[in-house]
Design a protein around this motif. Structure first.
Motif, PDB file in Angstrom:
ATOM      1  N   GLU A 147     -53.741 -20.398 -12.538  1.00 16.80           N
ATOM      2  CA  GLU A 147     -52.675 -20.093 -13.499  1.00 16.80           C
ATOM      3  C   GLU A 147     -51.595 -19.241 -12.852  1.00 16.80           C
ATOM      4  O   GLU A 147     -50.393 -19.490 -13.025  1.00 16.80           O
ATOM      5  CB  GLU A 147     -53.272 -19.363 -14.706  1.00 16.80           C
ATOM      6  CG  GLU A 147     -52.290 -19.095 -15.827  1.00 16.80           C
ATOM      7  CD  GLU A 147     -52.911 -18.360 -16.996  1.00 16.80           C
ATOM      8  OE1 GLU A 147     -52.199 -18.134 -17.996  1.00 16.80           O
ATOM      9  OE2 GLU A 147     -54.107 -18.008 -16.918  1.00 16.80           O
ATOM     10  N   ARG A 150     -49.138 -20.977 -10.373  1.00 20.08           N
ATOM     11  CA  ARG A 150     -48.056 -21.802 -10.897  1.00 20.08           C
ATOM     12  C   ARG A 150     -46.714 -21.083 -10.826  1.00 20.08           C
ATOM     13  O   ARG A 150     -45.657 -21.716 -10.785  1.00 20.08           O
ATOM     14  CB  ARG A 150     -48.342 -22.230 -12.341  1.00 20.08           C
ATOM     15  CG  ARG A 150     -49.548 -23.152 -12.493  1.00 20.08           C
ATOM     16  CD  ARG A 150     -49.492 -23.906 -13.802  1.00 20.08           C
ATOM     17  NE  ARG A 150     -48.322 -24.780 -13.846  1.00 20.08           N
ATOM     18  CZ  ARG A 150     -48.304 -26.027 -13.356  1.00 20.08           C
ATOM     19  NH1 ARG A 150     -49.379 -26.533 -12.793  1.00 20.08           N
ATOM     20  NH2 ARG A 150     -47.208 -26.756 -13.437  1.00 20.08           N
ATOM     21  N   SER A 208     -42.672 -31.031 -10.216  1.00 19.52           N
ATOM     22  CA  SER A 208     -43.741 -30.461  -9.391  1.00 19.52           C
ATOM     23  C   SER A 208     -45.054 -30.467 -10.168  1.00 19.52           C
ATOM     24  O   SER A 208     -45.107 -30.085 -11.340  1.00 19.52           O
ATOM     25  CB  SER A 208     -43.388 -29.024  -8.989  1.00 19.52           C
ATOM     26  OG  SER A 208     -44.422 -28.452  -8.227  1.00 19.52           O
ATOM     27  N   TYR A 210     -48.101 -28.863  -9.426  1.00 20.92           N
ATOM     28  CA  TYR A 210     -48.901 -27.641  -9.488  1.00 20.92           C
ATOM     29  C   TYR A 210     -48.089 -26.367  -9.699  1.00 20.92           C
ATOM     30  O   TYR A 210     -48.642 -25.345 -10.074  1.00 20.92           O
ATOM     31  CB  TYR A 210     -49.724 -27.485  -8.197  1.00 20.92           C
ATOM     32  CG  TYR A 210     -50.680 -28.622  -7.947  1.00 20.92           C
ATOM     33  CD1 TYR A 210     -51.876 -28.709  -8.646  1.00 20.92           C
ATOM     34  CD2 TYR A 210     -50.386 -29.616  -7.012  1.00 20.92           C
ATOM     35  CE1 TYR A 210     -52.762 -29.746  -8.426  1.00 20.92           C
ATOM     36  CE2 TYR A 210     -51.270 -30.655  -6.784  1.00 20.92           C
ATOM     37  CZ  TYR A 210     -52.450 -30.723  -7.480  1.00 20.92           C
ATOM     38  OH  TYR A 210     -53.319 -31.754  -7.262  1.00 20.92           O
ATOM     39  N   ILE A 211     -46.791 -26.428  -9.418  1.00 23.09           N
ATOM     40  CA  ILE A 211     -45.967 -25.223  -9.435  1.00 23.09           C
ATOM     41  C   ILE A 211     -44.898 -25.357 -10.517  1.00 23.09           C
ATOM     42  O   ILE A 211     -44.255 -26.393 -10.642  1.00 23.09           O
ATOM     43  CB  ILE A 211     -45.308 -25.001  -8.060  1.00 23.09           C
ATOM     44  CG1 ILE A 211     -46.386 -24.952  -6.973  1.00 23.09           C
ATOM     45  CG2 ILE A 211     -44.497 -23.712  -8.052  1.00 23.09           C
ATOM     46  CD1 ILE A 211     -45.840 -24.967  -5.563  1.00 23.09           C
ATOM     47  N   ASP A 212     -44.728 -24.309 -11.274  1.00 26.68           N
ATOM     48  CA  ASP A 212     -43.742 -24.340 -12.349  1.00 26.68           C
ATOM     49  C   ASP A 212     -42.315 -24.471 -11.801  1.00 26.68           C
ATOM     50  O   ASP A 212     -42.015 -24.036 -10.677  1.00 26.68           O
ATOM     51  CB  ASP A 212     -43.844 -23.072 -13.199  1.00 26.68           C
ATOM     52  CG  ASP A 212     -45.058 -23.097 -14.119  1.00 26.68           C
ATOM     53  OD1 ASP A 212     -45.723 -24.144 -14.188  1.00 26.68           O
ATOM     54  OD2 ASP A 212     -45.339 -22.063 -14.750  1.00 26.68           O
TER      55      ASP A 212
END
Length: 237
Positions: A147, A150, A208, A210-212
């Motif tokens: 979490e 991210r 993306s 996995y990344i915000d």
């Protein structure tokens, strides 16, 4: 003669030939003949089945190896920390790679000509500082690693450690600093239209996995060293 007559009159039963049904015997013989071939066929089929079963986890392992061959952790690629001698100070508390200094400052200068006022929020960050940011905030916010990842890279996996990343804000909309609302500012719209002229690219887009999405985070790709650093990221994108 009587005796012969009597003999001729005697009903001598004829020997009856009894024919045994040989169909089962023939089938048995055929089975004996073909049994080596049948055994070979069944053995081959069994070996193929075992081979396929054994290959299932092997294929999965190969898939995982290919998937993870770039050494990502929680969606982030690894990045080495820039040597101190390649860093330059562009503003108080903001250092960047010397290769990108001129392009970055020229981009801000050109933006001002269009009435856009870019503000630099964060440049180079050491791995130690990234460690503090990642683990301290993770603990403070009671977040699991995935979490937290991210919105913040684990130490050793941040583009900021290369000196080629810069976080940018709008000087007239400071409330949007490090917020997705930055995408609605004139500064962001100007960057989308002009940043590539100065060799800057948005790192974490809306697609993306996995990344915000980070509309404020840009990276420099205007030198051979920078291209080498981000080669894996560009290959995967």
């Amino acid at each position: 003669m009587e005796q012969n007559k009597d003999l001729n009159q005697i009903d001598i039963p004829l020997a009856k030939r009894i024919y045994i049904n040989n169909s089962n015997s023939i089938l048995f013989k055929k089975l004996l003949i073909f049994s080596p071939f049948l055994l070979l066929l069944f053995s081959y089929a069994a070996l193929q089945l075992i081979k396929n079963i054994e290959q299932i986890p092997f294929i999965n392992l190969n898939f995982q190896a290919e998937k993870n061959q770039d050494n990502r952790i929680l969606g982030h690629l690894p990045y080495a920390e820039i040597p101190k001698e390649k860093l330059v100070l562009i503003e108080p508390n903001i250092e960047v790679h010397i290769d990108m200094r001129d392009s970055l400052l020229n981009m801000r200068k050109e933006a001002r000509k269009d009435g856009i006022y870019l503000v630099f929020l964060s440049g180079y960050r050491s791995i130690n500082l990234q460690k503090e940011i990642f683990y301290s905030l993770k603990s403070f916010r009671n977040q699991e690693a995935a979490e937290r990842a991210r919105v913040s890279a684990p130490p050793g996996y941040s583009e900021h450690s290369t000196g080629f990343a810069i976080d940018i804000g709008d000087a007239t909309k400071r409330e949007t600093d490090f917020e997705t609302e930055f995408q609605n500012t004139d500064a962001f719209k100007w960057l989308i239209k002009n940043a590539a002229k100065f060799h800057f690219k948005l790192s974490f887009t809306k697609d993306s996995e996995y990344i915000d999405y980070e509309p404020w985070h840009w990276r420099y790709e205007g030198s051979i060293e920078a291209l080498k650093v981000f080669e894996s990221s560009n290959r995967k994108s």
